[in-house]
Design a protein around this motif. Structure first.
Motif, PDB file in Angstrom:
ATOM      1  N   CYS A 165     -15.372 -23.833 -10.833  1.00  0.00           N
ATOM      2  CA  CYS A 165     -16.034 -24.932 -10.141  1.00  0.00           C
ATOM      3  C   CYS A 165     -14.998 -25.737  -9.364  1.00  0.00           C
ATOM      4  N   TYR A 167     -15.570 -29.261  -8.721  1.00  0.00           N
ATOM      5  CA  TYR A 167     -15.910 -30.678  -8.781  1.00  0.00           C
ATOM      6  C   TYR A 167     -14.704 -31.559  -9.052  1.00  0.00           C
ATOM      7  N   ARG A 268     -12.014 -26.126 -13.012  1.00  0.00           N
ATOM      8  CA  ARG A 268     -12.830 -27.145 -12.349  1.00  0.00           C
ATOM      9  C   ARG A 268     -12.154 -27.622 -11.069  1.00  0.00           C
ATOM     10  N   ASN A 275     -19.947 -23.543  -8.010  1.00  0.00           N
ATOM     11  CA  ASN A 275     -20.531 -23.217  -9.317  1.00  0.00           C
ATOM     12  C   ASN A 275     -20.554 -21.701  -9.465  1.00  0.00           C
TER      13      ASN A 275
END
Length: 389
Positions: A165, A167, A268, A275
Protein backbone atom coordinates in the motif's frame (compact mmCIF):
# COMPACT_ATOMS: atom_id res chain seq x y z
CA UNK A 1 -35.87 -20.17 16.43
CA UNK A 2 -35.04 -17.02 14.49
CA UNK A 3 -35.68 -13.49 15.59
CA UNK A 4 -38.24 -11.29 13.77
CA UNK A 5 -35.39 -8.86 13.11
CA UNK A 6 -31.81 -8.21 14.17
CA UNK A 7 -30.93 -4.72 15.37
CA UNK A 8 -27.42 -3.84 14.21
CA UNK A 9 -25.01 -1.01 14.97
CA UNK A 10 -21.53 -0.03 13.90
CA UNK A 11 -19.05 1.52 16.30
CA UNK A 12 -16.63 3.55 14.23
CA UNK A 13 -17.53 5.70 11.22
CA UNK A 14 -14.15 5.81 9.52
CA UNK A 15 -13.18 3.94 6.38
CA UNK A 16 -13.75 0.42 7.73
CA UNK A 17 -16.78 1.44 9.78
CA UNK A 18 -18.45 2.73 6.63
CA UNK A 19 -17.69 -0.58 4.91
CA UNK A 20 -19.49 -2.41 7.73
CA UNK A 21 -22.43 0.00 7.66
CA UNK A 22 -22.85 -0.39 3.91
CA UNK A 23 -22.53 -4.16 4.24
CA UNK A 24 -25.37 -4.41 6.76
CA UNK A 25 -27.55 -2.33 4.49
CA UNK A 26 -27.00 -4.81 1.65
CA UNK A 27 -26.76 -8.10 3.56
CA UNK A 28 -30.43 -9.04 3.17
CA UNK A 29 -30.26 -8.53 -0.61
CA UNK A 30 -27.81 -11.38 -1.24
CA UNK A 31 -28.37 -15.14 -1.27
CA UNK A 32 -31.60 -16.47 0.29
CA UNK A 33 -34.48 -14.26 1.37
CA UNK A 34 -34.95 -16.09 4.67
CA UNK A 35 -32.67 -13.82 6.73
CA UNK A 36 -34.51 -11.94 9.49
CA UNK A 37 -34.44 -8.35 8.33
CA UNK A 38 -31.55 -6.45 9.90
CA UNK A 39 -32.70 -3.20 11.50
CA UNK A 40 -30.13 -0.48 10.91
CA UNK A 41 -30.19 1.16 14.32
CA UNK A 42 -27.09 3.26 15.01
CA UNK A 43 -23.64 4.36 13.95
CA UNK A 44 -21.36 5.66 16.71
CA UNK A 45 -18.23 7.75 16.40
CA UNK A 46 -16.56 10.20 18.76
CA UNK A 47 -16.44 12.69 15.87
CA UNK A 48 -20.12 13.59 15.45
CA UNK A 49 -19.95 14.67 11.77
CA UNK A 50 -18.63 11.24 10.81
CA UNK A 51 -21.33 9.43 12.79
CA UNK A 52 -24.09 11.61 11.37
CA UNK A 53 -22.84 11.28 7.80
CA UNK A 54 -22.53 7.49 7.96
CA UNK A 55 -25.91 7.06 9.63
CA UNK A 56 -27.65 9.19 7.00
CA UNK A 57 -25.69 7.77 4.09
CA UNK A 58 -26.34 4.11 4.90
CA UNK A 59 -29.85 4.41 6.33
CA UNK A 60 -29.25 3.94 10.06
CA UNK A 61 -31.86 5.38 12.39
CA UNK A 62 -29.54 7.46 14.54
CA UNK A 63 -25.99 8.64 15.17
CA UNK A 64 -24.22 8.44 18.52
CA UNK A 65 -21.01 10.03 19.79
CA UNK A 66 -20.39 7.53 22.60
CA UNK A 67 -20.00 3.81 21.98
CA UNK A 68 -21.54 3.16 25.40
CA UNK A 69 -24.89 4.37 24.07
CA UNK A 70 -24.77 1.52 21.55
CA UNK A 71 -23.72 -1.09 24.08
CA UNK A 72 -26.45 -0.06 26.52
CA UNK A 73 -29.25 0.24 23.95
CA UNK A 74 -31.93 -2.47 24.22
CA UNK A 75 -32.90 -2.18 20.55
CA UNK A 76 -29.46 -3.31 19.36
CA UNK A 77 -28.67 -7.03 19.09
CA UNK A 78 -25.39 -7.06 17.16
CA UNK A 79 -22.41 -4.73 16.94
CA UNK A 80 -19.49 -4.27 14.58
CA UNK A 81 -16.40 -2.89 16.32
CA UNK A 82 -14.53 -0.91 13.67
CA UNK A 83 -12.32 1.53 15.58
CA UNK A 84 -8.63 1.88 16.43
CA UNK A 85 -7.08 -1.39 17.59
CA UNK A 86 -6.38 -0.08 21.07
CA UNK A 87 -10.12 0.31 21.73
CA UNK A 88 -11.18 -3.18 20.63
CA UNK A 89 -10.90 -4.89 23.99
CA UNK A 90 -12.85 -2.40 26.09
CA UNK A 91 -15.70 -2.08 23.62
CA UNK A 92 -15.91 -5.79 22.84
CA UNK A 93 -15.92 -6.86 26.47
CA UNK A 94 -18.63 -4.31 27.30
CA UNK A 95 -20.76 -5.35 24.32
CA UNK A 96 -20.51 -9.04 25.15
CA UNK A 97 -21.35 -8.35 28.80
CA UNK A 98 -24.43 -6.43 27.62
CA UNK A 99 -25.65 -9.42 25.62
CA UNK A 100 -24.65 -8.24 22.14
CA UNK A 101 -23.31 -10.37 19.31
CA UNK A 102 -19.94 -8.89 18.28
CA UNK A 103 -18.02 -8.76 15.01
CA UNK A 104 -14.64 -7.15 15.72
CA UNK A 105 -12.28 -5.92 13.03
CA UNK A 106 -8.86 -7.47 12.66
CA UNK A 107 -6.36 -7.49 14.24
CA UNK A 108 -8.44 -8.57 17.19
CA UNK A 109 -6.46 -6.54 19.73
CA UNK A 110 -3.21 -4.62 20.19
CA UNK A 111 -1.63 -7.51 22.13
CA UNK A 112 -1.97 -11.22 22.74
CA UNK A 113 -2.88 -10.53 26.37
CA UNK A 114 -5.76 -8.26 25.33
CA UNK A 115 -6.95 -10.80 22.78
CA UNK A 116 -6.84 -13.57 25.37
CA UNK A 117 -9.06 -11.48 27.66
CA UNK A 118 -11.51 -10.92 24.79
CA UNK A 119 -11.66 -14.66 24.07
CA UNK A 120 -12.38 -15.30 27.75
CA UNK A 121 -15.16 -12.69 27.65
CA UNK A 122 -16.64 -14.42 24.61
CA UNK A 123 -16.45 -17.81 26.35
CA UNK A 124 -18.42 -16.31 29.23
CA UNK A 125 -21.19 -15.40 26.76
CA UNK A 126 -21.78 -18.68 24.92
CA UNK A 127 -25.21 -17.69 23.60
CA UNK A 128 -23.73 -14.80 21.60
CA UNK A 129 -21.88 -14.97 18.31
CA UNK A 130 -18.32 -13.66 18.52
CA UNK A 131 -16.39 -13.08 15.33
CA UNK A 132 -13.35 -11.39 13.86
CA UNK A 133 -13.31 -9.77 10.43
CA UNK A 134 -10.97 -11.40 7.92
CA UNK A 135 -12.81 -10.29 4.79
CA UNK A 136 -10.48 -11.77 2.18
CA UNK A 137 -11.80 -15.19 3.15
CA UNK A 138 -14.98 -13.97 1.39
CA UNK A 139 -13.31 -13.31 -1.97
CA UNK A 140 -15.01 -15.41 -4.66
CA UNK A 141 -11.73 -15.73 -6.56
CA UNK A 142 -9.73 -16.79 -3.50
CA UNK A 143 -12.37 -19.39 -2.70
CA UNK A 144 -12.37 -20.58 -6.31
CA UNK A 145 -8.60 -21.06 -6.08
CA UNK A 146 -9.07 -23.06 -2.88
CA UNK A 147 -11.47 -25.36 -4.74
CA UNK A 148 -8.78 -25.91 -7.37
CA UNK A 149 -6.15 -26.56 -4.70
CA UNK A 150 -8.42 -29.22 -3.21
CA UNK A 151 -8.92 -30.64 -6.70
CA UNK A 152 -6.62 -30.55 -9.71
CA UNK A 153 -3.78 -28.41 -8.32
CA UNK A 154 -3.09 -30.45 -5.21
CA UNK A 155 -1.47 -29.26 -1.97
CA UNK A 156 0.31 -25.92 -1.79
CA UNK A 157 4.08 -26.25 -1.64
CA UNK A 158 5.02 -22.56 -1.66
CA UNK A 159 2.73 -19.65 -0.79
CA UNK A 160 3.92 -16.18 -1.81
CA UNK A 161 2.05 -13.25 -0.33
CA UNK A 162 2.65 -9.59 -1.12
CA UNK A 163 0.54 -6.75 0.23
CA UNK A 164 1.72 -3.29 -0.77
CA UNK A 165 0.00 0.00 0.00
CA UNK A 166 1.08 3.62 -0.38
CA UNK A 167 -0.96 5.35 2.31
CA UNK A 168 2.20 6.05 4.31
CA UNK A 169 4.71 6.94 1.60
CA UNK A 170 4.30 10.73 1.96
CA UNK A 171 6.16 12.00 5.06
CA UNK A 172 3.68 14.90 5.19
CA UNK A 173 0.75 12.57 5.80
CA UNK A 174 -0.33 13.31 9.37
CA UNK A 175 0.26 11.19 12.43
CA UNK A 176 -2.54 8.78 13.36
CA UNK A 177 -3.05 5.77 15.60
CA UNK A 178 -1.76 3.54 12.78
CA UNK A 179 1.77 4.88 13.31
CA UNK A 180 1.82 4.43 17.10
CA UNK A 181 2.74 1.32 19.08
CA UNK A 182 5.71 -1.00 19.21
CA UNK A 183 7.23 -3.31 16.59
CA UNK A 184 4.57 -5.33 14.80
CA UNK A 185 1.78 -2.80 15.33
CA UNK A 186 2.42 -1.08 12.01
CA UNK A 187 2.13 -2.62 8.56
CA UNK A 188 2.33 -6.13 10.04
CA UNK A 189 -0.81 -5.69 12.16
CA UNK A 190 -2.62 -3.49 9.66
CA UNK A 191 -2.37 -5.58 6.48
CA UNK A 192 -0.01 -8.41 7.43
CA UNK A 193 -2.74 -9.84 9.66
CA UNK A 194 -4.78 -10.46 6.49
CA UNK A 195 -1.86 -12.11 4.73
CA UNK A 196 -1.00 -14.36 7.67
CA UNK A 197 -4.64 -15.46 7.74
CA UNK A 198 -4.83 -16.13 4.00
CA UNK A 199 -1.71 -18.30 4.13
CA UNK A 200 -3.31 -20.46 6.80
CA UNK A 201 -6.54 -20.56 4.76
CA UNK A 202 -4.57 -22.50 2.14
CA UNK A 203 -1.69 -24.11 4.06
CA UNK A 204 -2.91 -24.98 7.54
CA UNK A 205 -1.55 -23.64 10.80
CA UNK A 206 1.73 -21.78 11.01
CA UNK A 207 4.36 -23.88 12.78
CA UNK A 208 7.42 -21.63 12.49
CA UNK A 209 8.45 -18.14 11.39
CA UNK A 210 11.93 -17.18 10.25
CA UNK A 211 13.97 -14.30 8.90
CA UNK A 212 11.87 -11.26 9.72
CA UNK A 213 13.07 -7.84 8.64
CA UNK A 214 11.22 -4.68 9.68
CA UNK A 215 12.07 -1.08 8.84
CA UNK A 216 10.64 2.34 9.65
CA UNK A 217 11.43 4.51 6.64
CA UNK A 218 9.40 7.60 7.53
CA UNK A 219 10.75 8.51 10.96
CA UNK A 220 8.25 11.19 11.99
CA UNK A 221 4.99 12.75 10.86
CA UNK A 222 3.24 16.10 11.42
CA UNK A 223 0.61 16.38 14.10
CA UNK A 224 -2.88 16.71 12.50
CA UNK A 225 -5.08 19.74 13.12
CA UNK A 226 -8.30 17.93 12.28
CA UNK A 227 -9.97 14.54 12.05
CA UNK A 228 -9.86 12.40 8.93
CA UNK A 229 -11.52 9.31 7.51
CA UNK A 230 -9.27 6.40 6.60
CA UNK A 231 -5.62 7.17 6.05
CA UNK A 232 -5.81 10.88 6.89
CA UNK A 233 -5.33 12.44 3.49
CA UNK A 234 -6.33 16.08 3.08
CA UNK A 235 -6.14 17.06 6.75
CA UNK A 236 -4.34 20.24 7.77
CA UNK A 237 -1.20 19.66 9.83
CA UNK A 238 0.92 21.62 12.28
CA UNK A 239 4.67 22.26 12.19
CA UNK A 240 5.17 19.87 15.09
CA UNK A 241 6.35 16.40 14.11
CA UNK A 242 5.72 13.23 16.09
CA UNK A 243 8.00 10.14 16.01
CA UNK A 244 6.66 7.09 14.17
CA UNK A 245 6.75 4.12 16.54
CA UNK A 246 6.24 1.12 14.27
CA UNK A 247 7.27 -0.43 10.98
CA UNK A 248 6.56 0.72 7.41
CA UNK A 249 7.95 -2.44 5.77
CA UNK A 250 8.03 -6.07 6.91
CA UNK A 251 9.28 -9.23 5.22
CA UNK A 252 9.43 -12.77 6.63
CA UNK A 253 9.17 -16.46 5.82
CA UNK A 254 7.02 -19.12 7.48
CA UNK A 255 6.45 -22.88 7.59
CA UNK A 256 3.06 -24.61 7.81
CA UNK A 257 1.58 -27.81 9.21
CA UNK A 258 0.95 -29.04 5.65
CA UNK A 259 4.66 -28.86 4.86
CA UNK A 260 4.25 -25.71 2.76
CA UNK A 261 6.55 -22.72 3.07
CA UNK A 262 5.55 -19.09 2.75
CA UNK A 263 7.37 -15.90 1.81
CA UNK A 264 5.89 -12.48 2.53
CA UNK A 265 6.45 -8.83 1.65
CA UNK A 266 4.42 -6.04 3.28
CA UNK A 267 4.65 -2.28 2.78
CA UNK A 268 2.64 0.85 3.51
CA UNK A 269 5.14 3.07 1.65
CA UNK A 270 4.97 1.43 -1.80
CA UNK A 271 4.44 4.41 -4.10
CA UNK A 272 1.81 3.76 -6.75
CA UNK A 273 0.31 0.72 -5.00
CA UNK A 274 -2.87 1.98 -3.36
CA UNK A 275 -4.05 -1.47 -2.30
CA UNK A 276 -2.12 -4.26 -4.01
CA UNK A 277 -2.68 -7.66 -2.44
CA UNK A 278 -1.33 -10.57 -4.46
CA UNK A 279 -0.98 -14.24 -3.67
CA UNK A 280 0.80 -16.88 -5.75
CA UNK A 281 0.32 -20.55 -4.92
CA UNK A 282 2.82 -23.04 -6.27
CA UNK A 283 1.17 -26.42 -5.83
CA UNK A 284 1.96 -30.07 -6.43
CA UNK A 285 0.30 -30.10 -9.87
CA UNK A 286 0.15 -26.47 -10.97
CA UNK A 287 -0.03 -22.84 -9.92
CA UNK A 288 -2.69 -20.22 -9.25
CA UNK A 289 -2.57 -16.48 -8.57
CA UNK A 290 -4.90 -13.72 -7.37
CA UNK A 291 -4.39 -9.97 -7.62
CA UNK A 292 -6.75 -7.65 -5.74
CA UNK A 293 -6.39 -5.02 -8.47
CA UNK A 294 -8.30 -7.50 -10.66
CA UNK A 295 -10.58 -8.98 -7.99
CA UNK A 296 -13.10 -10.75 -10.24
CA UNK A 297 -10.62 -13.12 -11.86
CA UNK A 298 -7.71 -15.43 -11.12
CA UNK A 299 -5.03 -17.17 -13.14
CA UNK A 300 -4.25 -20.86 -13.16
CA UNK A 301 -1.84 -23.25 -14.87
CA UNK A 302 -1.93 -27.05 -14.71
CA UNK A 303 -1.30 -30.05 -16.93
CA UNK A 304 -4.93 -30.57 -17.99
CA UNK A 305 -4.91 -28.82 -21.42
CA UNK A 306 -3.00 -30.26 -24.38
CA UNK A 307 0.61 -29.01 -24.54
CA UNK A 308 -0.06 -27.11 -27.75
CA UNK A 309 -2.57 -24.83 -26.00
CA UNK A 310 -1.33 -25.04 -22.43
CA UNK A 311 -0.12 -22.12 -20.33
CA UNK A 312 -1.26 -19.70 -17.69
CA UNK A 313 -4.92 -18.86 -18.32
CA UNK A 314 -7.25 -16.26 -16.85
CA UNK A 315 -10.54 -17.39 -15.34
CA UNK A 316 -13.36 -14.86 -14.96
CA UNK A 317 -15.42 -15.43 -11.84
CA UNK A 318 -19.01 -16.53 -12.53
CA UNK A 319 -22.02 -18.22 -10.93
CA UNK A 320 -20.25 -21.59 -10.80
CA UNK A 321 -17.77 -20.09 -8.31
CA UNK A 322 -18.42 -19.42 -4.60
CA UNK A 323 -20.46 -16.39 -3.52
CA UNK A 324 -21.51 -15.22 -7.00
CA UNK A 325 -24.89 -16.89 -7.61
CA UNK A 326 -27.39 -14.52 -5.91
CA UNK A 327 -24.40 -12.69 -4.43
CA UNK A 328 -24.45 -9.97 -7.10
CA UNK A 329 -27.40 -8.26 -8.82
CA UNK A 330 -25.93 -9.42 -12.15
CA UNK A 331 -24.37 -12.74 -11.19
CA UNK A 332 -22.50 -13.74 -14.31
CA UNK A 333 -18.89 -13.47 -15.60
CA UNK A 334 -17.20 -10.16 -16.53
CA UNK A 335 -19.64 -8.07 -14.45
CA UNK A 336 -16.99 -7.70 -11.78
CA UNK A 337 -17.04 -7.16 -8.04
CA UNK A 338 -14.68 -5.78 -5.43
CA UNK A 339 -13.57 -5.55 -1.84
CA UNK A 340 -16.79 -3.85 -0.67
CA UNK A 341 -18.68 -6.99 -1.68
CA UNK A 342 -16.48 -9.06 0.64
CA UNK A 343 -17.83 -7.01 3.55
CA UNK A 344 -21.41 -7.70 2.41
CA UNK A 345 -20.76 -11.45 2.35
CA UNK A 346 -19.12 -11.23 5.77
CA UNK A 347 -22.08 -9.30 7.22
CA UNK A 348 -24.49 -11.85 5.76
CA UNK A 349 -22.50 -14.72 7.29
CA UNK A 350 -22.47 -12.97 10.69
CA UNK A 351 -26.21 -12.32 10.59
CA UNK A 352 -26.88 -15.89 9.46
CA UNK A 353 -24.93 -17.17 12.45
CA UNK A 354 -27.03 -15.02 14.76
CA UNK A 355 -30.21 -16.34 13.13
CA UNK A 356 -29.02 -19.93 13.31
CA UNK A 357 -28.68 -20.39 9.54
CA UNK A 358 -25.88 -22.15 7.65
CA UNK A 359 -26.00 -20.43 4.26
CA UNK A 360 -22.34 -19.36 4.26
CA UNK A 361 -19.16 -20.48 6.01
CA UNK A 362 -19.21 -18.95 9.51
CA UNK A 363 -17.02 -16.00 10.43
CA UNK A 364 -13.78 -16.91 12.21
CA UNK A 365 -14.27 -16.55 15.95
CA UNK A 366 -12.21 -14.52 18.41
CA UNK A 367 -10.13 -17.57 19.30
CA UNK A 368 -8.99 -17.52 15.68
CA UNK A 369 -8.18 -13.82 16.03
CA UNK A 370 -6.08 -14.66 19.09
CA UNK A 371 -4.21 -17.29 17.09
CA UNK A 372 -3.58 -14.75 14.34
CA UNK A 373 -2.03 -12.37 16.87
CA UNK A 374 0.23 -15.14 18.13
CA UNK A 375 1.45 -15.63 14.57
CA UNK A 376 2.17 -11.89 14.30
CA UNK A 377 4.01 -12.03 17.63
CA UNK A 378 6.13 -14.86 16.25
CA UNK A 379 6.95 -12.72 13.21
CA UNK A 380 8.19 -9.91 15.48
CA UNK A 381 10.23 -12.37 17.56
CA UNK A 382 11.93 -13.70 14.41
CA UNK A 383 13.42 -10.31 13.53
CA UNK A 384 16.86 -10.67 11.99
CA UNK A 385 19.95 -9.11 13.48
CA UNK A 386 21.81 -8.09 10.32
CA UNK A 387 25.46 -8.98 9.88
CA UNK A 388 27.57 -5.90 9.15
CA UNK A 389 29.80 -6.09 6.09
Amino acid sequence: MTQPSIGVAVIGAGMVGRAHASAYRNAATVFGLDLPAPRLVAVADLHEPFAADAAARYGFARAETDWRAVVESPDIDAVSVAVANGLHREITEAALAAGKHVLCEKPLAPSVADAQAMVEAAAAAPSQVNAVGFTFRRSPAINAIKQQVEGVLGPVRHFVGNYWCDYGYDPQRPMSWRYLGGPGSGVLADIGSHMADLAEFFCGETVAVQGTTMATLVKDRPRPLGVAVGHAGGVQVSDERVPVENEDVCTFTASYSSGAVGTFSLSRVAFGHANTLRIDLFCENGTASFDLTRPAEFTIADATPEPSVNGVRTVFIGPWHPYIAQGLPMDFPTVGHGQNDFFVYQARAFLDQIAGAVTLPPCPDMAHGLHNLRVLDAVVSATDKPSQL
